[in-house]
Motif scaffolding. Structure first.
Motif, PDB file in Angstrom:
ATOM      1  N   LEU A  21      11.973   8.553   4.855  1.00  0.00           N
ATOM      2  CA  LEU A  21      10.911   8.900   3.914  1.00  0.00           C
ATOM      3  C   LEU A  21       9.873   9.784   4.596  1.00  0.00           C
ATOM      4  O   LEU A  21       9.437  10.789   4.033  1.00  0.00           O
ATOM      5  CB  LEU A  21      10.261   7.635   3.353  1.00  0.00           C
ATOM      6  CG  LEU A  21       9.136   7.853   2.344  1.00  0.00           C
ATOM      7  CD1 LEU A  21       9.647   8.583   1.104  1.00  0.00           C
ATOM      8  CD2 LEU A  21       8.503   6.514   1.969  1.00  0.00           C
ATOM      9  N   ALA A  22       9.495   9.444   5.824  1.00  0.00           N
ATOM     10  CA  ALA A  22       8.539  10.263   6.574  1.00  0.00           C
ATOM     11  C   ALA A  22       9.082  11.673   6.784  1.00  0.00           C
ATOM     12  O   ALA A  22       8.347  12.662   6.630  1.00  0.00           O
ATOM     13  CB  ALA A  22       8.217   9.607   7.917  1.00  0.00           C
ATOM     14  N   ASP A  23      10.374  11.787   7.092  1.00  0.00           N
ATOM     15  CA  ASP A  23      10.995  13.108   7.245  1.00  0.00           C
ATOM     16  C   ASP A  23      10.909  13.900   5.944  1.00  0.00           C
ATOM     17  O   ASP A  23      10.593  15.090   5.946  1.00  0.00           O
ATOM     18  CB  ASP A  23      12.466  12.979   7.661  1.00  0.00           C
ATOM     19  CG  ASP A  23      12.654  12.467   9.081  1.00  0.00           C
ATOM     20  OD1 ASP A  23      11.680  12.494   9.874  1.00  0.00           O
ATOM     21  OD2 ASP A  23      13.787  12.029   9.392  1.00  0.00           O
ATOM     22  N   ALA A  24      11.183  13.241   4.824  1.00  0.00           N
ATOM     23  CA  ALA A  24      11.133  13.918   3.528  1.00  0.00           C
ATOM     24  C   ALA A  24       9.715  14.369   3.201  1.00  0.00           C
ATOM     25  O   ALA A  24       9.505  15.482   2.708  1.00  0.00           O
ATOM     26  CB  ALA A  24      11.663  12.995   2.428  1.00  0.00           C
ATOM     27  N   VAL A  25       8.711  13.529   3.497  1.00  0.00           N
ATOM     28  CA  VAL A  25       7.315  13.896   3.230  1.00  0.00           C
ATOM     29  C   VAL A  25       6.905  15.095   4.078  1.00  0.00           C
ATOM     30  O   VAL A  25       6.272  16.025   3.574  1.00  0.00           O
ATOM     31  CB  VAL A  25       6.370  12.697   3.470  1.00  0.00           C
ATOM     32  CG1 VAL A  25       4.913  13.124   3.420  1.00  0.00           C
ATOM     33  CG2 VAL A  25       6.637  11.612   2.439  1.00  0.00           C
ATOM     34  N   ARG A  26       7.276  15.093   5.344  1.00  0.00           N
ATOM     35  CA  ARG A  26       6.943  16.238   6.203  1.00  0.00           C
ATOM     36  C   ARG A  26       7.595  17.518   5.676  1.00  0.00           C
ATOM     37  O   ARG A  26       6.974  18.579   5.647  1.00  0.00           O
ATOM     38  CB  ARG A  26       7.361  15.957   7.645  1.00  0.00           C
ATOM     39  CG  ARG A  26       6.407  15.021   8.376  1.00  0.00           C
ATOM     40  CD  ARG A  26       6.722  14.924   9.865  1.00  0.00           C
ATOM     41  NE  ARG A  26       7.958  14.189  10.122  1.00  0.00           N
ATOM     42  CZ  ARG A  26       8.027  12.872  10.276  1.00  0.00           C
ATOM     43  NH1 ARG A  26       6.936  12.139  10.208  1.00  0.00           N
ATOM     44  NH2 ARG A  26       9.173  12.294  10.516  1.00  0.00           N
ATOM     45  N   GLU A  27       8.841  17.413   5.238  1.00  0.00           N
ATOM     46  CA  GLU A  27       9.544  18.587   4.692  1.00  0.00           C
ATOM     47  C   GLU A  27       8.857  19.081   3.416  1.00  0.00           C
ATOM     48  O   GLU A  27       8.651  20.291   3.237  1.00  0.00           O
ATOM     49  CB  GLU A  27      11.000  18.226   4.405  1.00  0.00           C
ATOM     50  CG  GLU A  27      11.795  19.363   3.811  1.00  0.00           C
ATOM     51  CD  GLU A  27      13.217  18.949   3.462  1.00  0.00           C
ATOM     52  OE1 GLU A  27      13.689  19.392   2.401  1.00  0.00           O
ATOM     53  OE2 GLU A  27      13.835  18.189   4.233  1.00  0.00           O
ATOM     54  N   ILE A  28       8.505  18.170   2.536  1.00  0.00           N
ATOM     55  CA  ILE A  28       7.815  18.541   1.294  1.00  0.00           C
ATOM     56  C   ILE A  28       6.474  19.195   1.614  1.00  0.00           C
ATOM     57  O   ILE A  28       6.124  20.228   1.049  1.00  0.00           O
ATOM     58  CB  ILE A  28       7.624  17.306   0.384  1.00  0.00           C
ATOM     59  CG1 ILE A  28       8.971  16.860  -0.195  1.00  0.00           C
ATOM     60  CG2 ILE A  28       6.614  17.585  -0.725  1.00  0.00           C
ATOM     61  CD1 ILE A  28       8.939  15.481  -0.843  1.00  0.00           C
ATOM     62  N   GLU A  29       5.709  18.602   2.514  1.00  0.00           N
ATOM     63  CA  GLU A  29       4.389  19.137   2.842  1.00  0.00           C
ATOM     64  C   GLU A  29       4.511  20.536   3.442  1.00  0.00           C
ATOM     65  O   GLU A  29       3.756  21.435   3.078  1.00  0.00           O
ATOM     66  CB  GLU A  29       3.642  18.187   3.786  1.00  0.00           C
ATOM     67  CG  GLU A  29       2.151  18.470   3.892  1.00  0.00           C
ATOM     68  CD  GLU A  29       1.782  19.688   4.697  1.00  0.00           C
ATOM     69  OE1 GLU A  29       0.797  20.372   4.354  1.00  0.00           O
ATOM     70  OE2 GLU A  29       2.483  19.988   5.703  1.00  0.00           O
ATOM     71  N   ARG A  30       5.471  20.743   4.333  1.00  0.00           N
ATOM     72  CA  ARG A  30       5.672  22.081   4.913  1.00  0.00           C
ATOM     73  C   ARG A  30       6.084  23.086   3.837  1.00  0.00           C
ATOM     74  O   ARG A  30       5.640  24.227   3.853  1.00  0.00           O
ATOM     75  CB  ARG A  30       6.732  22.037   6.013  1.00  0.00           C
ATOM     76  CG  ARG A  30       6.172  21.584   7.337  1.00  0.00           C
ATOM     77  CD  ARG A  30       7.205  21.773   8.461  1.00  0.00           C
ATOM     78  NE  ARG A  30       7.180  20.582   9.266  1.00  0.00           N
ATOM     79  CZ  ARG A  30       8.134  19.659   9.324  1.00  0.00           C
ATOM     80  NH1 ARG A  30       9.257  19.812   8.681  1.00  0.00           N
ATOM     81  NH2 ARG A  30       7.984  18.586  10.068  1.00  0.00           N
TER      82      ARG A  30
END
Length: 191
Positions: A21-30
């Protein structure tokens, strides 16, 4: 907020679902950051990539090869799907209150920009909404931030915060409970 091991105690290692989930959030934010500042609220559905590929094998040809490979290695890997054509809503709370998700959606994320002031500055804020907005926008200690918050249907949450004053991928802070009110608002979309 999580800390780098070189600047303080290491953050506890999250379970694999929370790490995905943290990986997905970082990808979305970028992804959102690439479009610059002053953007609209954006909402994303999160789906388990491996399960989606199993249900729709043709999807493998539409996803980047590295996403398909990541899903093969990690059953928790998530793919984000931006939701377009969101209903008009006067406030973020109203928008989130209008959202519902089918059972095939494993989580949801929202990205929103906000202006924040230190608590000491809020004491002088006028009560009139128009005057308060002018005060907020003109305050010398104001900070523009982008918040990316996601939750999984079964509970875990992750937040990322980027400041306009420190607008770099390496300066994005993150953690499971950085923006608790927004976490609960996104979580409520699954109730």
């Amino acid at each position: 907020m999580s800390q780098d091991a070189s600047t303080g105690p290491a953050a506890p290692t999250p379970d694999r679902a929370t790490a995905a989930l943290a990986d997905a959030v970082r990808e979305i934010e970028r992804h959102v950051a690439a479009g610059g500042w002053d953007g609209p609220v954006r909402v994303f559905a999160l789906v388990g990539t491996a399960r989606a590929l199993e249900a729709e094998p043709d999807l493998a040809g539409q996803l980047p090869a590295q996403v398909v490979a990541a899903a093969a290695k990690d059953p928790h890997h998530l793919t984000s799907v931006e939701q377009e054509g969101l209903p008009d809503a006067p406030a973020l709370e109203d928008l989130l209150g209008s959202l519902t998700w089918p059972p095939t959606v494993d989580g949801a994320a929202v990205v929103v920009e906000r202006v924040v002031l230190p608590p000491s500055a809020e004491e002088g804020m006028p009560s009139d909404p128009d005057e308060a907005l002018a005060y907020l926008m003109g305050h010398p200690e104001r900070q523009d931030v982008r918040l990316a918050v996601a939750v999984l249907r079964d509970g875990p949450a992750w937040c990322a915060v980027r400041s306009r004053a420190h607008d770099a991928d390496a300066a994005v802070a993150g953690g499971p409970d950085v923006v608790p009110g927004l976490v609960e608002a996104v979580r409520a979309t699954f109730e």
